[in-house]
Design a protein around this motif. Structure first.
Motif, PDB file in Angstrom:
ATOM      1  N   LYS A 265     -14.929  38.351  23.386  1.00 13.69           N
ATOM      2  CA  LYS A 265     -14.583  39.299  24.087  1.00 13.69           C
ATOM      3  C   LYS A 265     -14.910  40.090  25.720  1.00 13.69           C
ATOM      4  O   LYS A 265     -14.137  39.827  26.783  1.00 13.69           O
ATOM      5  N   TRP A 266     -16.602  39.540  26.242  1.00 13.91           N
ATOM      6  CA  TRP A 266     -17.364  39.450  27.250  1.00 13.91           C
ATOM      7  C   TRP A 266     -16.059  38.808  27.729  1.00 13.91           C
ATOM      8  O   TRP A 266     -15.830  39.051  29.366  1.00 13.91           O
TER       9      TRP A 266
ATOM     10  N   ARG B 160     -19.115  34.440  13.011  1.00 10.80           N
ATOM     11  CA  ARG B 160     -18.271  34.563  13.572  1.00 10.80           C
ATOM     12  C   ARG B 160     -18.111  35.464  14.465  1.00 10.80           C
ATOM     13  O   ARG B 160     -16.753  36.197  15.562  1.00 10.80           O
ATOM     14  N   GLU B 161     -18.047  36.963  14.053  1.00  9.37           N
ATOM     15  CA  GLU B 161     -18.957  37.937  15.256  1.00  9.37           C
ATOM     16  C   GLU B 161     -20.105  37.457  16.283  1.00  9.37           C
ATOM     17  O   GLU B 161     -18.731  38.296  17.418  1.00  9.37           O
ATOM     18  N   ALA B 162     -20.491  36.927  16.198  1.00 13.26           N
ATOM     19  CA  ALA B 162     -20.636  36.629  17.771  1.00 13.26           C
ATOM     20  C   ALA B 162     -19.695  36.045  19.182  1.00 13.26           C
ATOM     21  O   ALA B 162     -20.001  36.050  19.979  1.00 13.26           O
ATOM     22  N   ILE B 163     -18.868  34.589  18.230  1.00 14.17           N
ATOM     23  CA  ILE B 163     -17.966  34.095  19.305  1.00 14.17           C
ATOM     24  C   ILE B 163     -17.192  35.638  19.079  1.00 14.17           C
ATOM     25  O   ILE B 163     -16.462  34.704  20.549  1.00 14.17           O
ATOM     26  N   GLY B 164     -16.174  36.285  18.527  1.00 12.51           N
ATOM     27  CA  GLY B 164     -15.688  37.008  18.595  1.00 12.51           C
ATOM     28  C   GLY B 164     -16.070  38.463  19.604  1.00 12.51           C
ATOM     29  O   GLY B 164     -15.590  38.437  21.124  1.00 12.51           O
TER      30      GLY B 164
ATOM     31  N   ASP C 265     -27.411  39.104  25.789  1.00 13.98           N
ATOM     32  CA  ASP C 265     -27.750  40.300  24.923  1.00 13.98           C
ATOM     33  C   ASP C 265     -26.975  40.503  23.580  1.00 13.98           C
ATOM     34  O   ASP C 265     -27.269  40.855  22.950  1.00 13.98           O
ATOM     35  N   ILE C 266     -25.685  39.249  23.701  1.00 11.18           N
ATOM     36  CA  ILE C 266     -24.607  39.625  22.200  1.00 11.18           C
ATOM     37  C   ILE C 266     -25.581  38.922  21.321  1.00 11.18           C
ATOM     38  O   ILE C 266     -25.851  39.151  20.166  1.00 11.18           O
ATOM     39  N   PHE C 267     -26.567  37.738  22.333  1.00 11.60           N
ATOM     40  CA  PHE C 267     -27.245  36.836  20.802  1.00 11.60           C
ATOM     41  C   PHE C 267     -28.306  37.733  19.858  1.00 11.60           C
ATOM     42  O   PHE C 267     -28.543  37.443  19.203  1.00 11.60           O
TER      43      PHE C 267
ATOM     44  N   ILE D 260     -24.865  27.952  19.487  1.00 13.64           N
ATOM     45  CA  ILE D 260     -23.722  28.696  20.795  1.00 13.64           C
ATOM     46  C   ILE D 260     -24.359  28.027  21.776  1.00 13.64           C
ATOM     47  O   ILE D 260     -25.400  28.570  22.467  1.00 13.64           O
ATOM     48  N   ALA D 261     -23.712  27.294  22.793  1.00 11.13           N
ATOM     49  CA  ALA D 261     -24.424  26.740  23.577  1.00 11.13           C
ATOM     50  C   ALA D 261     -23.386  26.765  24.783  1.00 11.13           C
ATOM     51  O   ALA D 261     -22.622  26.714  24.472  1.00 11.13           O
TER      52      ALA D 261
END
Ligand SMILES: Cc1cc2nc3c(=O)[nH]c(=O)nc-3n(C[C@H](O)[C@H](O)[C@H](O)COP(=O)(O)OP(=O)(O)OC[C@H]3O[C@@H](n4cnc5c(N)ncnc54)[C@H](O)[C@@H]3O)c2cc1C
Length: 425
Positions: A315-316, A307-311, A370-372, A351-352
């Protein structure tokens, strides 16, 4: 010397291409070559298969070697494509427990990078390997089975340990899947993501960036005796051939010429494919034709970070000037015990990110990497990333053990290339 290019068109090499027909021939070629690699269907986006030395295509090594009806184990030559494998298995009343979404890859090529499908309780394709035959740099032909100390290193070997010539797979009785595909707004998908992943055998969704449109796919095994109810030919041709390929190529070309229109284009793309349900052989449901060429990056993250990573990704995308015209695919898989598998001892969300091949993907993939990595993401070995050995040592607990086996098996780096030097050191 010939020119070789991968499917994505982003990797080119000038190898001497040879087509051996037996393990003994591979053995002789390995012994006589300074740099040698095998390639499958060239479906990796990274340069993991590239070499300017000798490149072996095992397309003639594509036979079924053995079928043990008592255990449902099937041994095949390593150059067999997944497409042929699925047909050979069905003819024997068998199937693979899970698959990714295309089938041109070779069995060895797909498993060497940890290719996976979706299913929160299911693992990647290499988890089905119960034994393999490996031609080593020393010219030995090794049988590595479940009792061999190198078993969990060799199942996802990145092409770094030797040339795989045969693979024994633990298959399952053939099964039908009921596919239920439908649009669902992204906020609703995210609010129900865990229950959707846990309540379906195979759940995934595609999110159209710059919009709140998403398409979900729920594929479930049907009770014994349920009849097949495949897609009518006209519907397959309309959805899978025309909308997802022919028209989609035109849409992608338009997005190159008119980048500002991408959000609108994505809204339209997200509405093109309507709801549909059908029941078919498992591989017919898993596999879709993919002819619009793209480049891809994919990271496996601990499921609890989804959830956090997709959020953060949302935003990006909201603040960037980049225009992303391809959907983002989100899948799930269970943990395994294969040392270099993205699933090693971890339940993951995958997440692809895709970008049309005529578009630059550098900024998109760098920012999202960087997010991942902030969530201990493990990139797919066959998909774009710029990470090196130091990072992998921190996210793969058995990294050093794998490198030690590589040092023992390939001290002169006969099977190495620039990519393997970077990721393994
Ligand atoms: C359109 C498309 C869809 C995809 N879908 C998915 C998906 O759903 N899920 C997923 O996880 N991935 C997916 N991928 C990625 C793909 O499955 C992997 O990159 C896979 O490794 C490619 O298989 P290949 O046969 O083309 O191998 P290649 O890319 O040719 O090679 C991959 C690696 O395997 C090694 N290798 C090949 N044969 C041998 C051998 N006999 N012995 C030792 N090493 C060998 C090569 O040297 C190289 O290191 C997709 C890729 C594309 C282009």
């Amino acid at each position: 010397m010939s020119t070789w290019q991968n499917w994505g068109g982003n990797v080119t090499a000038n190898p001497t291409i040879l087509r051996p027909t037996s393990a003994e021939e591979v053995q002789a070629l390995v012994t006589n070559s300074q740099h040698i690699k095998a390639v499958g269907a060239g479906h990796s986006f990274t340069s993991i298969a590239a070499t300017d030395g000798v490149l072996l295509k095992l397309t003639s090594m594509n036979a079924v070697v053995e079928h043990d009806a008592a255990t449902n184990r099937v041994r095949v030559q390593a150059g067999m494509s997944l497409n042929q494998l699925n047909r050979e298995l069905l003819a024997r009343g068998l199937a693979m427990p899970n698959l990714g979404d295309v089938d041109p890859q070779s069995v060895a090529g797909a498993t060497s990078t940890g290719t996976h499908g979706t299913g929160a309780k299911l693992r990647g394709i290499a988890d089905a390997i119960v034994a393999l035959q490996l031609v080593t740099a020393a010219g030995d032909i090794l049988e590595i089975d479940e009792n061999h100390p190198w078993f969990n290193a060799a199942r996802v070997g990145l092409g770094a340990l030797g040339i795989v010539t045969e693979i024994t797979l633990q298959c399952v009785p053939a099964y039908l899947l009921h596919a239920n595909e439908r649009p669902m707004p992204l906020p609703e998908v995210l609010a129900n993501m865990d229950s959707l992943a846990d309540s379906n055998d195979h759940f995934e969704f595609f999110w159209f960036p710059h919009t709140e449109k998403a398409l979900i796919k729920e594929n479930n095994r049907v009770p014994e005796g349920t009849p097949r109810n495949p897609l009518p030919t006209w519907r397959y041709r309309l959805d899978d051939e025309f909308l997802s390929n022919t028209l989609y190529e035109r849409i992608q070309r338009l997005s190159v010429r008119a980048p500002k229109a991408v959000p609108t284009i994505n809204k339209i793309s997200g509405s093109l494919l309507g709801a549909r349900q059908y029941t078919d052989h498992s591989h017919e449901v898993f596999i879709s034709p993919r002819r619009v060429r793209f480049c891809e990056a994919e990271f496996a993250l601990p499921r609890e970070a989804a959830r956090e990573a997709i959020g953060e990704l949302q935003k990006w995308i909201a603040r960037t000037d980049e225009r992303i015209s391809f959907p983002i695919e989100v899948r799930f898989a269970a943990s395994d015990d294969i040392w270099m598998s993205t699933g090693y001892q971890r339940d993951n969300v995958y997440i692809a990110l895709h970008q049309y091949q005529r578009k630059d993907f550098a900024k998109y993939f760098a920012a999202t990497q960087d997010i991942f990595t902030a969530h201990e993401g493990r990139p797919h070995w066959g998909k774009m990333h710029s990470l090196g050995a130091e990072y992998f040592e921190s996210v793969y607990p058995k990294f050093n053990e794998f490198v030690a086996i590589r040092n023992e098996l390939d001290p002169e780096r006969r099977f190495s290339n620039e990519y393997l030097d970077r990721v393994l050191g």
